[in-house]
Motif scaffolding. Sequence first.
Motif, PDB file in Angstrom:
ATOM      1  N   MET A   1      -2.744  -0.651 -10.035  1.00 20.90           N
ATOM      2  CA  MET A   1      -3.636  -0.936  -9.125  1.00 20.90           C
ATOM      3  C   MET A   1      -4.449  -2.154  -9.468  1.00 20.90           C
ATOM      4  N   SER A   2      -4.314  -2.700 -10.528  1.00 21.81           N
ATOM      5  CA  SER A   2      -5.154  -3.848 -10.850  1.00 21.81           C
ATOM      6  C   SER A   2      -4.267  -5.108 -11.091  1.00 21.81           C
ATOM      7  N   GLN A   3      -2.960  -4.698 -10.906  1.00 26.28           N
ATOM      8  CA  GLN A   3      -1.841  -5.921 -11.423  1.00 26.28           C
ATOM      9  C   GLN A   3      -1.994  -7.254 -10.650  1.00 26.28           C
ATOM     10  N   THR A   4      -2.665  -7.180  -9.567  1.00 28.62           N
ATOM     11  CA  THR A   4      -2.757  -8.413  -8.561  1.00 28.62           C
ATOM     12  C   THR A   4      -3.841  -9.221  -9.200  1.00 28.62           C
ATOM     13  N   THR A   5      -4.649  -8.786 -10.073  1.00 28.19           N
ATOM     14  CA  THR A   5      -5.746  -9.503 -10.431  1.00 28.19           C
ATOM     15  C   THR A   5      -5.648  -9.769 -12.068  1.00 28.19           C
ATOM     16  N   LEU A   6      -4.470  -9.651 -12.587  1.00 28.81           N
ATOM     17  CA  LEU A   6      -4.175  -9.820 -13.945  1.00 28.81           C
ATOM     18  C   LEU A   6      -3.043 -11.113 -14.074  1.00 28.81           C
TER      19      LEU A   6
ATOM     20  N   GLY B   1      -3.368   2.716 -13.557  1.00 31.50           N
ATOM     21  CA  GLY B   1      -4.358   1.655 -13.817  1.00 31.50           C
ATOM     22  C   GLY B   1      -3.733   0.042 -13.662  1.00 31.50           C
ATOM     23  N   LEU B   2      -2.692   0.002 -14.438  1.00 29.51           N
ATOM     24  CA  LEU B   2      -1.916  -1.549 -14.277  1.00 29.51           C
ATOM     25  C   LEU B   2      -1.397  -1.697 -12.845  1.00 29.51           C
TER      26      LEU B   2
ATOM     27  N   HIS C   1       4.896  -3.745 -15.818  1.00 32.68           N
ATOM     28  CA  HIS C   1       4.578  -2.645 -14.737  1.00 32.68           C
ATOM     29  C   HIS C   1       5.869  -1.830 -14.557  1.00 32.68           C
TER      30      HIS C   1
ATOM     31  N   HIS D   1       2.203 -14.477 -14.264  1.00 33.04           N
ATOM     32  CA  HIS D   1       2.084 -13.167 -13.579  1.00 33.04           C
ATOM     33  C   HIS D   1       3.435 -12.473 -13.587  1.00 33.04           C
TER      34      HIS D   1
ATOM     35  N   ASN E   1       0.824  -1.293   0.168  1.00 37.42           N
ATOM     36  CA  ASN E   1       0.189   0.006  -0.101  1.00 37.42           C
ATOM     37  C   ASN E   1       0.716   1.316  -0.040  1.00 37.42           C
TER      38      ASN E   1
END
Length: 123
Positions: free
Chosen positions: A81-86, A78-79, A99, A92, A36
């Motif tokens: 904040m969302s990378q843990t779900t991609l 955008g990447l 990133h 991964h 965080n």
Amino acid sequence: MKTTTMVAQMSVRLLGVILIVLGLLFWGGYALGLVNVHMGIGLLFVIALWTLCGVAIKAHVSGGFVALGVVWGLVVLGLGMSQTTLMVGSGHWVIRVLHLLLGLGAMGIGESLAKRVKGATVS
């Protein structure tokens, strides 16, 4: 404008280095409790990049290059904040590398914007 450019450029540099170090620690499985913090610093990094974009607009730097900086910052955020779900799982690492490359690119864009602003204000 000169002071704003210098502060924003130094912020991009310093925050960029901090972000890279934290990212490498995360890759190694360390300091995962600071994710965080990494995200917050990433937001400040992008704000510094966008500050350079704003100054560049006032200095009449190419609108296309300024737009690149704005859009690039949005993509990095955008990447990030969302990378843990991609691409969760063994693939991964591709997202992590992407990133990192986008962040390095943002640092380069920030440097280039600062250089162009300084060149525009000298003439």
